[in-house]
Motif scaffolding. Structure first.
Motif, mmCIF file in Angstrom:
data_model
loop_
_atom_site.group_PDB
_atom_site.id
_atom_site.type_symbol
_atom_site.label_atom_id
_atom_site.label_comp_id
_atom_site.label_asym_id
_atom_site.label_seq_id
_atom_site.Cartn_x
_atom_site.Cartn_y
_atom_site.Cartn_z
ATOM 1 N N GLY A 389 -62.925 77.646 97.760
ATOM 2 C CA GLY A 389 -62.372 78.983 97.709
ATOM 3 C C GLY A 389 -62.303 79.639 99.067
ATOM 4 O O GLY A 389 -62.897 79.174 100.048
ATOM 5 N N VAL A 394 -63.707 85.175 97.573
ATOM 6 C CA VAL A 394 -64.795 84.891 96.616
ATOM 7 C C VAL A 394 -65.867 85.961 96.732
ATOM 8 O O VAL A 394 -66.420 86.425 95.723
ATOM 9 C CB VAL A 394 -65.371 83.478 96.854
ATOM 10 C CG1 VAL A 394 -66.571 83.238 95.940
ATOM 11 C CG2 VAL A 394 -64.303 82.423 96.599
ATOM 12 N N VAL A 476 -59.313 85.253 91.047
ATOM 13 C CA VAL A 476 -59.865 84.065 90.372
ATOM 14 C C VAL A 476 -58.741 83.108 89.987
ATOM 15 O O VAL A 476 -58.826 81.886 90.210
ATOM 16 C CB VAL A 476 -60.683 84.481 89.133
ATOM 17 C CG1 VAL A 476 -61.030 83.262 88.285
ATOM 18 C CG2 VAL A 476 -61.958 85.194 89.553
ATOM 19 N N HIS A 479 -57.305 81.046 92.691
ATOM 20 C CA HIS A 479 -58.138 79.888 93.034
ATOM 21 C C HIS A 479 -58.050 78.781 91.983
ATOM 22 O O HIS A 479 -58.672 77.723 92.149
ATOM 23 C CB HIS A 479 -59.604 80.315 93.184
ATOM 24 C CG HIS A 479 -59.897 81.030 94.456
ATOM 25 N ND1 HIS A 479 -59.636 82.370 94.643
ATOM 26 C CD2 HIS A 479 -60.428 80.585 95.639
ATOM 27 C CE1 HIS A 479 -60.002 82.730 95.869
ATOM 28 N NE2 HIS A 479 -60.476 81.674 96.491
ATOM 29 N N LEU A 499 -64.775 78.670 89.300
ATOM 30 C CA LEU A 499 -64.118 78.219 90.529
ATOM 31 C C LEU A 499 -64.147 76.697 90.564
ATOM 32 O O LEU A 499 -65.123 76.081 90.099
ATOM 33 C CB LEU A 499 -64.833 78.781 91.761
ATOM 34 C CG LEU A 499 -64.741 80.298 91.988
ATOM 35 C CD1 LEU A 499 -65.628 80.705 93.152
ATOM 36 C CD2 LEU A 499 -63.305 80.723 92.234
#
Length: 525
Positions: A389, A394, A476, A479, A499
């Motif tokens: 990430g 993040v 989110v 990712h 993740l």
């Protein structure tokens, strides 16, 4: 059913003899020969045949071309068929030839401005097609055992059906041949697409309608004709009116569709204009608000370093600083939302240690948690794989979730952060659970929408824009993960996101961050 072919296709206008002209000429020649032959052999019941000729002229006014531009349909075939079973092939051919002329005349009066082929050529072709079809059907009727002068017997049904099939197929062959030559399409394809669907209806109408008309004439002469013919004629005429009204309604609907399409195009242009305005608005926010905010915050920090200020002055400066930070966070959130919607917010992923991300987030949230005396604990197991990430993004996701948990948890409550490896999905799952006020069931489906607050306004005075969770969801998903919430009102809430594990991402799939974002200092709030 009758065809009205053009004599000269557009690509052959200058030629003297075209295949279509030769074809229609041959059919017309056969028809003229049949006409002369029938006139040289007048039927014994000439008066009765003349009655059917008058009847077929009247029936011609039921002609309609509503189904196809080159096809005409009417109940004249019913009268032709009645003549076949009453008088035989030659008298029926004479009736059918007049039928073809009548259909052409009626159709020509409705299509005078359509630019079709000359009236005479079309009339000769239609007369020939109708006459030849009636003559062939009459011959088939006699050869299969049919008796002239219909008798109400079950054994007459087979000759009637075979004669009707012969009439329909012969007429269709003449029509299909002309259209095939004109359009260069296979005859079977033309028949299947334009005529085949009408064959059962035509045959049924000839057997029932024509047979009934002949039977009525045998039983009650002219009165029988009226009894059987008039209801059929009125039904077809009513159908024609219905089709005409339907076409009018369809035209009206097309106008409405065109108007609605125009309205939608205008609305689409309006939306594009709004999108341009929105882009301009966010540009103004980015360049016109961030700059003065940065200056305000910088000078506030300088003033706070002055030890000679009174306590009241320090309090005012702290209020200015807090509200400037809040306003800067709102501006940043609006910019993030705009980029997420436009697909312009990109990330630069790299392998990350979950424990490092958690430590950074706990440092950011610690002052707020200490002020409310809320215990924030983290349970990160050893050996947890790295995630893939963007470090800043993040951090932003986790700080947003922790900030929400602390914000909606009463004093002396607790917040717990956990992480675990989901080997089957190739993801690391991170959860933030609190002992706060919880979330009502009706708010859960809309929780990650923009400007949706996780609490009842009347129950709390917590300030917020309702953008944090929406931004967290967008980050989110950028990712490749997922985020969701579980809660029971009054018993806290748990927010979980995933993740991807670093080793599950193929080499070479690093996303490139845009230059504007790379140069921006975005606080994790």
């Amino acid at each position: 059913m009758s065809d009205q072919p053009d004599s000269k296709p557009a690509n052959e206008k200058g030629k003297r003899f075209t295949p279509l002209l030769v074809y229609t000429g041959c059919i017309s020649g056969l028809g003229l020969g049949l006409l002369f032959w029938s006139l040289r052999h007048p039927p014994m019941a000439l008066t009765e045949v003349l009655l059917f000729i008058i009847l077929v002229i009247f029936a011609g006014f039921t002609t309609s071309d509503v189904f196809a531009t080159q096809m005409a349909f009417s109940m004249t075939s019913t009268v032709d068929f009645a003549a076949i079973v009453l008088f035989g092939p030659l008298p029926a051919a004479l009736v059918a030839i007049v039928d073809g002329f009548t259909i052409t005349l009626v159709a020509h009066s409705r299509q005078a401005k359509a630019g079709r082929s000359p009236f005479l050529q079309r009339a000769l072709f239609n007369m020939a097609a109708s006459g030849l079809s009636a003559f062939l059907a009459g011959v088939v009727y006699l050869l299969t055992g049919g008796q002239l002068g219909l008798r109400p017997s079950f054994f007459d049904l087979l000759p009637l059906v075979l004669a009707a099939v012969s009439f329909e197929m012969a007429n269709a062959a003449c029509v299909v041949g002309a259209v095939s030559i004109q359009t260069k399409q296979p005859p079977f394809q033309i028949w299947k697409q334009n005529i085949s669907w009408a064959v059962p209806i035509s045959i049924l109408s000839m057997v029932i309608g024509g047979g009934g008309l002949a039977l009525g004439y045998q039983i009650a002469s002219v009165l029988g004709l009226i009894v059987f013919f008039l209801p059929i004629a009125l039904t077809i005429y009513a159908f024609r009116l219905y089709v005409r009204q339907t076409k009018t309604q369809m035209a009206h609907l097309e106008e409405l569709v065109a108007e609605r399409t125009d309205d939608l195009q205008k609305a689409n242009e309006g939306l594009k204009q709004l999108d341009r305005v929105k882009a301009t608005f966010f540009s103004v926010i980015n360049h016109e608000m961030r700059t003065p905010l940065t200056a305000i915050m910088g000078y506030t920090d300088l003033l706070l370093d002055d030890e000679s200020l009174a306590s009241q002055q320090l309090e005012i400066l702290n209020i200015i600083q807090d509200n400037s930070q809040r306003l800067l966070g709102l501006v940043t959130n609006l910019l993030d939302i705009s980029r997420l919607e436009d697909g312009k917010l990109k990330i630069r992923p790299e392998p990350l240690e979950v424990a490092d991300v958690v430590d950074r987030a706990l440092v950011v949230i610690a002052p707020t948690a200490e002020q409310k005396r809320i215990a924030v604990t983290a349970d990160i197991p050893d050996g947890l794989p790295q995630v893939y990430g963007d470090p800043r993004r993040v951090d932003q996701i986790l700080v947003n979730l922790l900030n929400n948990a602390v914000k909606y948890t009463p004093d002396t409550g607790s917040v717990t952060l956990t992480a675990q490896n989901d080997e089957e999905a190739g993801m690391v799952r991170v959860s933030v659970a609190d002992t706060g006020i919880g979330i009502a069931a009706d708010l859960l489906p809309e929780l990650f929408n923009r400007f949706v607050r996780a609490e009842r306004v009347e129950r709390t005075n917590v300030m917020g824009s309702g953008l944090g969770l929406s931004i967290a969801k967008g980050l989110v998903e950028a990712h490749g993960g997922q985020i969701w919430a579980e809660s029971e009102e009054g018993r806290g809430a748990t927010f979980t996101f995933t993740l991807p594990v670093a080793k599950s991402i193929p080499v070479g799939e690093d996303a490139q961050i845009d230059s504007e974002l790379a140069q921006e200092d975005i606080p994790a709030t």
